[in-house]
Design a protein around this motif. Structure first.
Motif, PDB file in Angstrom:
ATOM      1  N   TYR A  83       0.817  -1.213   0.000  1.00  0.00           N
ATOM      2  CA  TYR A  83       0.000   0.000   0.000  1.00  0.00           C
ATOM      3  C   TYR A  83       0.855   1.268   0.000  1.00  0.00           C
ATOM      4  O   TYR A  83       0.411   2.313  -0.461  1.00  0.00           O
ATOM      5  N   GLU A 111       0.118   4.131  -4.249  1.00  0.00           N
ATOM      6  CA  GLU A 111      -0.459   5.378  -3.737  1.00  0.00           C
ATOM      7  C   GLU A 111      -0.995   6.240  -4.879  1.00  0.00           C
ATOM      8  O   GLU A 111      -2.094   6.806  -4.789  1.00  0.00           O
ATOM      9  N   SER A 139      -8.173   2.864   0.317  1.00  0.00           N
ATOM     10  CA  SER A 139      -6.923   3.436   0.792  1.00  0.00           C
ATOM     11  C   SER A 139      -6.831   4.919   0.432  1.00  0.00           C
ATOM     12  O   SER A 139      -7.149   5.300  -0.700  1.00  0.00           O
ATOM     13  N   PRO A 140      -6.344   5.755   1.357  1.00  0.00           N
ATOM     14  CA  PRO A 140      -6.172   7.182   1.042  1.00  0.00           C
ATOM     15  C   PRO A 140      -5.045   7.482   0.074  1.00  0.00           C
ATOM     16  O   PRO A 140      -4.807   8.647  -0.248  1.00  0.00           O
ATOM     17  N   VAL A 160      -2.472   9.016   3.081  1.00  0.00           N
ATOM     18  CA  VAL A 160      -2.539   8.127   4.234  1.00  0.00           C
ATOM     19  C   VAL A 160      -1.694   8.664   5.377  1.00  0.00           C
ATOM     20  O   VAL A 160      -0.629   9.262   5.178  1.00  0.00           O
ATOM     21  N   ALA A 195      -0.072   6.745   8.198  1.00  0.00           N
ATOM     22  CA  ALA A 195       0.138   5.370   8.648  1.00  0.00           C
ATOM     23  C   ALA A 195       0.149   5.254  10.162  1.00  0.00           C
ATOM     24  O   ALA A 195      -0.178   4.195  10.708  1.00  0.00           O
ATOM     25  N   SER A 228      -6.124  12.758   6.731  1.00  0.00           N
ATOM     26  CA  SER A 228      -7.152  11.710   6.765  1.00  0.00           C
ATOM     27  C   SER A 228      -8.545  12.317   6.666  1.00  0.00           C
ATOM     28  O   SER A 228      -9.406  11.830   5.924  1.00  0.00           O
ATOM     29  N   ARG A 280     -12.189   4.747   5.610  1.00  0.00           N
ATOM     30  CA  ARG A 280     -10.881   4.569   4.977  1.00  0.00           C
ATOM     31  C   ARG A 280     -10.169   3.342   5.558  1.00  0.00           C
ATOM     32  O   ARG A 280     -10.423   2.906   6.669  1.00  0.00           O
TER      33      ARG A 280
END
Length: 528
Positions: free
Chosen positions: A202, A208, A255-256, A260, A262, A277, A310
């Motif tokens: 990811y 991404e 998934s952003p 993201v 993390a 987010s 998300r």
């Protein structure tokens, strides 16, 4: 499953022994969480800490009611044609379909019957895939839909409701897993190196960027969402009238991409309402799902549409920042909420730490979201590795929480192995089936207030209120031979002679009828 440059872990989401730990080490989150003899906090301490986490996550303590843990008032439920609240217990079908050439699960008609009759499962989250549905731009594969229809027929024959889940993991097969067809990958030529731990893919630049281009809905990649919507329109047009289909899960664990954060995945606390987010939820994921709702409604006015938060963060207890969704259908909204639940602490340590507050955090965040968004709540995925110490307690904690919050669920998944509950080779049940099979209300003829199942004492209690416009009996799945070999007693709070019961031995369903009353109806089942 394809391999390239590495030996890949199985695709049961970082849900394999020892595989999440290197993920979290890479991301810098393991330090300080591996004390082998942690102090065991009491339930109140865990609850208070979880509420504090969620209040911080939401941006203000005032956003979280002090009594949010527990049954929410004025909760909404999916209902049947008699107005009865439907409660779903079931399973995801299945992970093996991700790597099957036909994208079809390993399942038989007999399996569907076993789910309903032996285990009381009345729900399946059925995985379908974009690359199978639209293998080339604009070309919908009806032969694939025919294979889906065959499985749906098996479920319908056994009274199992199905939510179609347009599934993806790490965007596409090229990046290790499943989802988009090759022609729908727009990574702008950014680098990709296959990772040993599948979930680390990811964070590869190409992955991404692929998600960024899907969710941006901007030239030159605006067509991606349009094609994705075309698939949903085709699915809804083909299956909206199928007797098994209750609705549609718009996208699995979105998934952003480059947005993201993390850190919130491991901490279980969101980055805050001013974070990337929140920006992703409000400006990309929310509008993406709203467009799909609008498009599905052009061919299905009534089916339930399930939105997801998300990827990662909500599953470990963080709040989401999604906008309120609008359902263009006439009448009451049929949009529901289907988040997942996984403890990253549990997977990182390969054991269940009694101080882990993932379940309590999830309960606080999800109950508040279901209340403020006014959507029915369904836990779309959860699961556990039975070989981890504390696994039995973890599964008990999740299932008791689901009962406490009156949450429907689908276990991950209909697959053999250390997560599964059925061995298809030996044709035997695994130990966790004793927890997944429960006495529970499948249809409640009124407004649910609470229910509980104590598997040690074998005691079930259900409370509900009379509601206008609701007819038919309350139906309770009651696996009598499994839990009540010497018989059981039923007590109802209504006066003697005003209520009745009937038993369907084939379905293992106890039906209770009660008179309309201003008082709460309480049904109790105990062993003799």
């Amino acid at each position: 499953m394809r391999t390239a440059g590495a030996t890949l872990a199985p695709m049961n989401a970082w849900r394999v022994r020892g595989m999440l730990r290197p993920t979290l080490i890479t991301l810098g989150f393991v330090a300080g969480c591996t004390d082998p003899t942690p102090a065991v906090p009491d339930a109140t301490t865990i609850r208070d800490a979880a509420l504090a986490d969620v209040a911080l996550d939401a941006g203000s303590p005032m956003d979280i009611a002090p009594d949010v843990i527990g049954p929410a008032s004025q909760r909404r439920f999916i209902t049947d044609d008699q107005g009865r609240a439907r409660i779903f217990h079931g399973v995801n079908v299945d992970s093996r379909a991700k790597s099957d050439p036909d994208r079809s699960p390993t399942l038989t008609a007999e399996d569907a019957q076993r789910m309903a009759l032996n285990w009381g499962f009345d729900f399946v989250r059925y995985l379908v895939f974009w690359d199978a549905a639209e293998p080339s731009p604009g070309a919908i594969d009806q032969a694939y839909f025919d294979r889906v229809a065959q499985r749906l027929d098996w479920f319908a024959a056994n009274g199992i409701a199905v939510m179609l889940d347009l599934h993806q993991d790490v965007y596409a097969h090229r990046y290790c897993c499943d989802g988009a067809p090759a022609w729908a990958i727009r990574d702008d030529g950014l680098p990709f190196t296959m990772q040993t731990v599948w979930s680390l893919n990811y964070f590869q630049p190409a992955v991404e960027r692929a998600f960024d281009n899907l969710f941006a809905y901007a030239p030159p990649n605006r067509d991606l969402q349009d094609h994705y919507g075309d698939v949903w329109v085709a699915l809804a047009r083909r299956f909206h009238a199928h007797p098994a289909v209750v609705g549609y899960d718009l996208i699995n664990e979105p998934s952003p991409g480059s947005m993201v954060d993390a850190s919130e995945i491991a901490r279980g606390v969101g980055a805050g309402p001013e974070s990337r987010s929140a920006l992703f939820d409000q400006t990309r994921l929310g509008p993406f799902q709203q467009r799909l709702i609008d498009r599905i409604r052009t061919v299905d006015a009534d089916g339930w549409i399930f939105v997801e938060p998300r990827f990662g963060a909500a599953g470990s207890g963080a709040v989401q920042y999604l906008p309120e969704f609008h359902d263009p259908r006439s009448g009451e909204s049929h949009v529901a909420y289907a988040p997942h639940l996984y403890s990253f602490s549990y997977e990182a340590q390969s054991r269940y730490d009694p101080s882990d507050r993932t379940v309590a955090r999830w309960e606080a965040a999800r109950a508040d979201e279901a209340r403020t968004q006014n959507m029915p709540l369904l836990m779309g995925e959860f699961g556990m590795d039975q070989t981890f110490p504390g696994g039995v307690q973890y599964l008990d904690d999740v299932l008791q929480m689901a009962d406490r919050t009156m949450t429907s669920w689908a276990y991950w998944s209909w697959d053999p192995g250390t997560w599964g509950f059925w061995d298809p080779v030996a044709r035997t049940e695994n130990a966790n089936i004793a927890q997944l099979v429960r006495v529970y209300p499948q249809r409640i003829a009124g407004a649910p207030r609470r229910w509980s199942w104590d598997r040690t004492a074998r005691r079930f209690e259900l409370a509900f209120d009379t509601a206008p416009g609701v007819s038919g009996p309350t139906e309770i799945f009651l696996p009598a031979q499994r839990f009540f070999a010497s018989g059981y007693d039923v007590a109802v709070s209504d006066p003697a002679g005003t209520w009745g019961q009937s038993w369907n031995a084939a379905r293992q369903v106890l039906s209770i009828t009660v008179p309309a009353s201003e008082a709460t109806h309480v049904v109790t089942i105990t062993p003799r």
